[in-house]
Design a protein around this motif. Sequence first.
Motif, PDB file in Angstrom:
ATOM      1  N   ALA A  97     -27.646   7.209 -24.878  1.00 57.08           N
ATOM      2  CA  ALA A  97     -28.874   6.436 -24.923  1.00 57.08           C
ATOM      3  C   ALA A  97     -29.147   5.847 -23.550  1.00 57.08           C
ATOM      4  CB  ALA A  97     -28.785   5.332 -25.971  1.00 57.08           C
ATOM      5  N   THR A  98     -30.397   5.529 -23.293  1.00 55.79           N
ATOM      6  CA  THR A  98     -30.805   4.970 -22.015  1.00 55.79           C
ATOM      7  C   THR A  98     -31.140   3.484 -22.137  1.00 55.79           C
ATOM      8  OG1 THR A  98     -33.117   5.545 -22.439  1.00 55.79           O
ATOM      9  CG2 THR A  98     -31.799   7.163 -21.246  1.00 55.79           C
ATOM     10  N   GLY A  99     -31.165   2.838 -21.001  1.00 54.86           N
ATOM     11  CA  GLY A  99     -31.588   1.448 -20.911  1.00 54.86           C
ATOM     12  C   GLY A  99     -31.756   1.072 -19.461  1.00 54.86           C
ATOM     13  N   LEU A 100     -32.398  -0.060 -19.210  1.00 60.05           N
ATOM     14  CA  LEU A 100     -32.523  -0.505 -17.828  1.00 60.05           C
ATOM     15  C   LEU A 100     -31.198  -1.061 -17.311  1.00 60.05           C
ATOM     16  CD1 LEU A 100     -36.054  -2.161 -17.706  1.00 60.05           C
ATOM     17  CD2 LEU A 100     -35.356   0.138 -17.015  1.00 60.05           C
ATOM     18  N   GLU A 101     -30.436  -1.657 -18.214  1.00 61.41           N
ATOM     19  CA  GLU A 101     -29.118  -2.175 -17.875  1.00 61.41           C
ATOM     20  C   GLU A 101     -28.182  -1.858 -19.020  1.00 61.41           C
ATOM     21  OE1 GLU A 101     -30.477  -3.873 -14.277  1.00 61.41           O
ATOM     22  OE2 GLU A 101     -28.465  -3.446 -15.027  1.00 61.41           O
ATOM     23  N   CYS A 102     -26.899  -1.890 -18.763  1.00 64.14           N
ATOM     24  CA  CYS A 102     -25.945  -1.584 -19.829  1.00 64.14           C
ATOM     25  C   CYS A 102     -26.044  -2.570 -20.992  1.00 64.14           C
ATOM     26  CB  CYS A 102     -24.526  -1.536 -19.271  1.00 64.14           C
ATOM     27  SG  CYS A 102     -24.112   0.040 -18.455  1.00 64.14           S
ATOM     28  N   VAL A 103     -26.469  -3.782 -20.730  1.00 61.76           N
ATOM     29  CA  VAL A 103     -26.542  -4.757 -21.819  1.00 61.76           C
ATOM     30  C   VAL A 103     -27.638  -4.422 -22.829  1.00 61.76           C
ATOM     31  CG1 VAL A 103     -25.547  -6.646 -20.507  1.00 61.76           C
ATOM     32  CG2 VAL A 103     -28.021  -6.278 -20.454  1.00 61.76           C
ATOM     33  N   ASN A 104     -28.615  -3.626 -22.439  1.00 63.25           N
ATOM     34  CA  ASN A 104     -29.695  -3.313 -23.376  1.00 63.25           C
ATOM     35  C   ASN A 104     -29.889  -1.818 -23.607  1.00 63.25           C
ATOM     36  OD1 ASN A 104     -31.005  -2.460 -21.056  1.00 63.25           O
ATOM     37  ND2 ASN A 104     -32.172  -4.358 -20.849  1.00 63.25           N
ATOM     38  N   VAL A 105     -28.833  -1.049 -23.335  1.00 64.53           N
ATOM     39  CA  VAL A 105     -28.928   0.397 -23.581  1.00 64.53           C
ATOM     40  C   VAL A 105     -29.258   0.669 -25.044  1.00 64.53           C
ATOM     41  CG1 VAL A 105     -27.505   2.462 -23.812  1.00 64.53           C
ATOM     42  CG2 VAL A 105     -27.498   1.189 -21.690  1.00 64.53           C
ATOM     43  N   GLY A 106     -30.198   1.561 -25.255  1.00 63.41           N
ATOM     44  CA  GLY A 106     -30.564   1.959 -26.606  1.00 63.41           C
ATOM     45  C   GLY A 106     -31.558   1.054 -27.290  1.00 63.41           C
ATOM     46  N   ARG A 107     -31.995   0.019 -26.601  1.00 62.90           N
ATOM     47  CA  ARG A 107     -32.921  -0.930 -27.207  1.00 62.90           C
ATOM     48  C   ARG A 107     -34.179  -1.066 -26.378  1.00 62.90           C
ATOM     49  NH1 ARG A 107     -29.485  -6.246 -27.745  1.00 62.90           N
ATOM     50  NH2 ARG A 107     -28.533  -5.455 -25.841  1.00 62.90           N
ATOM     51  N   GLY A 108     -35.241  -1.511 -27.033  1.00 59.16           N
ATOM     52  CA  GLY A 108     -36.479  -1.798 -26.345  1.00 59.16           C
ATOM     53  C   GLY A 108     -37.234  -0.559 -25.918  1.00 59.16           C
ATOM     54  N   PRO A 109     -38.267  -0.751 -25.102  1.00 59.31           N
ATOM     55  CA  PRO A 109     -39.145   0.369 -24.729  1.00 59.31           C
ATOM     56  C   PRO A 109     -38.478   1.420 -23.849  1.00 59.31           C
ATOM     57  CG  PRO A 109     -39.710  -1.598 -23.498  1.00 59.31           C
ATOM     58  CD  PRO A 109     -38.724  -2.029 -24.537  1.00 59.31           C
ATOM     59  N   PHE A 110     -37.343   1.073 -23.262  1.00 59.77           N
ATOM     60  CA  PHE A 110     -36.648   2.045 -22.393  1.00 59.77           C
ATOM     61  C   PHE A 110     -35.406   2.626 -23.063  1.00 59.77           C
ATOM     62  CE2 PHE A 110     -39.321   1.249 -18.845  1.00 59.77           C
ATOM     63  CZ  PHE A 110     -39.671  -0.093 -18.918  1.00 59.77           C
ATOM     64  N   GLY A 111     -35.291   2.384 -24.342  1.00 56.94           N
ATOM     65  CA  GLY A 111     -34.117   2.852 -25.072  1.00 56.94           C
ATOM     66  C   GLY A 111     -34.382   4.151 -25.807  1.00 56.94           C
TER      67      GLY A 111
END
Length: 123
Positions: A97-111
């Motif tokens: 999964a992707t994310g802007l930072e490791c803390v939010n990988v897989g979540r939000g509009p960039f997940g």
Amino acid sequence: QVQLVESGGGLVQPGGSLRLSCAASGFTLDYYAIGWFRQAPGKEREGVSCISSSDGSTYYADSVKGRFTISRDNAKNTVYLQMNSLKPEDTAVYYCATGLECVNVGRGPFGSWGQGTQVTVSS
């Protein structure tokens, strides 16, 4: 079209190795943190490892530390998870999964998430 495709799963004996790949299409992985997750039957999904986009910092769950290695090849737009000394308890479907930072990988509009690849460790 933004897509993540995992590959490299399979059946392996305890103590064996596998290398999972997470290939991106439709976007460049360079700008994203990439995380690997897994979900075993009847269990909740858990984070396994992550590699940041900024400085390449890596993070591992305690259960895989010392056995798994995450890396990225930006030229191939691919992130890898090298899994050594595999144990039966590593059996699961593995997702990237992707994310802007490791803390939010897989979540939000960039997940974004891939479809998963099955890893089975059994003799």
